[in-house]
Write an enzyme that holds these catalytic residues in place. Sequence first.
Site, PDB file in Angstrom:
ATOM      1  N   LYS A 280       3.971   6.586 -12.894  1.00  0.00           N
ATOM      2  CA  LYS A 280       2.720   6.244 -12.212  1.00  0.00           C
ATOM      3  C   LYS A 280       2.159   7.439 -11.450  1.00  0.00           C
ATOM      4  O   LYS A 280       0.951   7.702 -11.470  1.00  0.00           O
ATOM      5  CB  LYS A 280       2.956   5.067 -11.258  1.00  0.00           C
ATOM      6  CG  LYS A 280       1.754   4.691 -10.387  1.00  0.00           C
ATOM      7  CD  LYS A 280       0.564   4.269 -11.226  1.00  0.00           C
ATOM      8  CE  LYS A 280      -0.689   4.056 -10.374  1.00  0.00           C
ATOM      9  NZ  LYS A 280      -0.558   2.931  -9.426  1.00  0.00           N
TER      10      LYS A 280
ATOM     11  N   LYS B 233      -3.036   9.248  -1.020  1.00  0.00           N
ATOM     12  CA  LYS B 233      -1.615   8.931  -0.808  1.00  0.00           C
ATOM     13  C   LYS B 233      -0.796   9.205  -2.050  1.00  0.00           C
ATOM     14  O   LYS B 233       0.281   9.827  -2.000  1.00  0.00           O
ATOM     15  CB  LYS B 233      -1.488   7.462  -0.391  1.00  0.00           C
ATOM     16  CG  LYS B 233      -0.064   6.992  -0.119  1.00  0.00           C
ATOM     17  CD  LYS B 233       0.573   6.281  -1.304  1.00  0.00           C
ATOM     18  CE  LYS B 233      -0.126   4.983  -1.627  1.00  0.00           C
ATOM     19  NZ  LYS B 233       0.540   4.256  -2.735  1.00  0.00           N
TER      20      LYS B 233
ATOM     21  N   ASN C  66       5.302   0.509   4.145  1.00  0.00           N
ATOM     22  CA  ASN C  66       5.059  -0.926   3.996  1.00  0.00           C
ATOM     23  C   ASN C  66       6.157  -1.573   3.167  1.00  0.00           C
ATOM     24  O   ASN C  66       6.638  -2.670   3.490  1.00  0.00           O
ATOM     25  CB  ASN C  66       3.706  -1.182   3.334  1.00  0.00           C
ATOM     26  CG  ASN C  66       2.544  -0.702   4.159  1.00  0.00           C
ATOM     27  OD1 ASN C  66       1.713   0.070   3.688  1.00  0.00           O
ATOM     28  ND2 ASN C  66       2.449  -1.138   5.406  1.00  0.00           N
TER      29      ASN C  66
ATOM     30  N   PRO D 124       0.776  -1.242   0.000  1.00  0.00           N
ATOM     31  CA  PRO D 124       0.000   0.000   0.000  1.00  0.00           C
ATOM     32  C   PRO D 124       0.806   1.290   0.000  1.00  0.00           C
ATOM     33  O   PRO D 124       0.361   2.300  -0.540  1.00  0.00           O
ATOM     34  CB  PRO D 124      -0.824  -0.101   1.291  1.00  0.00           C
ATOM     35  CG  PRO D 124      -0.792  -1.533   1.676  1.00  0.00           C
ATOM     36  CD  PRO D 124       0.520  -2.051   1.187  1.00  0.00           C
TER      37      PRO D 124
END
Length: 333
Positions: free
Chosen positions: A206, A281, A105, A101
């Site tokens: 991205k 995020k 992480n 995520p």
Amino acid sequence: MAAALILRGSASFLCKPRTVHTASLALVCSRAMASKTPVGFIGLGNMGNPMAKNLVKQGYPVIAYDVFPEACKEFQDSGAQVTDSPADVAERADRIITMLPSSPNAVEVYMGANGILKKVKKGSLLIDSSTIDPAVSKELAKAVEKMGAVFMDAPVSGGVGAARAGNLTFMVGGVEQEFDAAKELLTCMGSNVVYCGEVGTGQAAKICNNMLLAISMIGTAEAMNLGIRLGLDPKLLAKILNMSSGRCWSSDTYNPVPGVMEGVPSANNYQGGFGTTLMAKDLGLAQISATNTKTPVPLGSLAHQIYRMMCAKGYALKDFSAVFQFLREEENL
């Protein structure tokens, strides 16, 4: 490293009948065997689950791990191997894909007390398909390289539907000579695998894509909301937008208005899909990158604020297209 490269090579050329000398035959056999060796997969969430399933469908034995045991049960029931930690995955597989995520992480899975780097084998290929800060990808790549392994960032675009259908787009950053080895696995899960450059460039692509997606989704939601309040039928308005210059992915493939399209989160009370928290995020990552490069992104900044407000007002677990519902409720925004 040369031996590792041979073991990870693609065997697609085997389809062409031709004369093969003894040395070449050995190379062919080793490559064919490599395709049958286990692939580690860490992170079995909304995206990781169908991605790992597509690897299984293509004949790859998958060794899986997820921090939530219930996420692994489905794979265990189907005969796949499930381990107790990322380190255990690294001990059993020399090709590993991670789908996590956030940046913290990813750092924990790779560099934590029971992380991949505790037991990674020299020559292993580690592919991270999480969307994280490009700077973190570069840090992970350096740590992986010190262990004699190879790291590539390969975030994805397309959402849960594309993950299930195996139609994801992968944006890959890393050593170009390793791209074919990574592509062998990624093409099992996606229809587009694009090499972007050095480590971190996949993440950069991205982040730019998701910032544009957020902006276009908000724009689509605003236009649809205005049209409805002006008396237009939402399906008719969507049809007009999609045959006109306002057409975009958010309007013609992932429309945010309930009842306009089937098979999208807006048709299911905004369940599933790409969560508002994750979009917030990713927009935060875009803001950090914009600040670091002194790049003006006024619409990206506003989109970030809108999605942060959504998270604070109960939309955190809804699909990001719920911005339509949020705007309809915010009369005084």
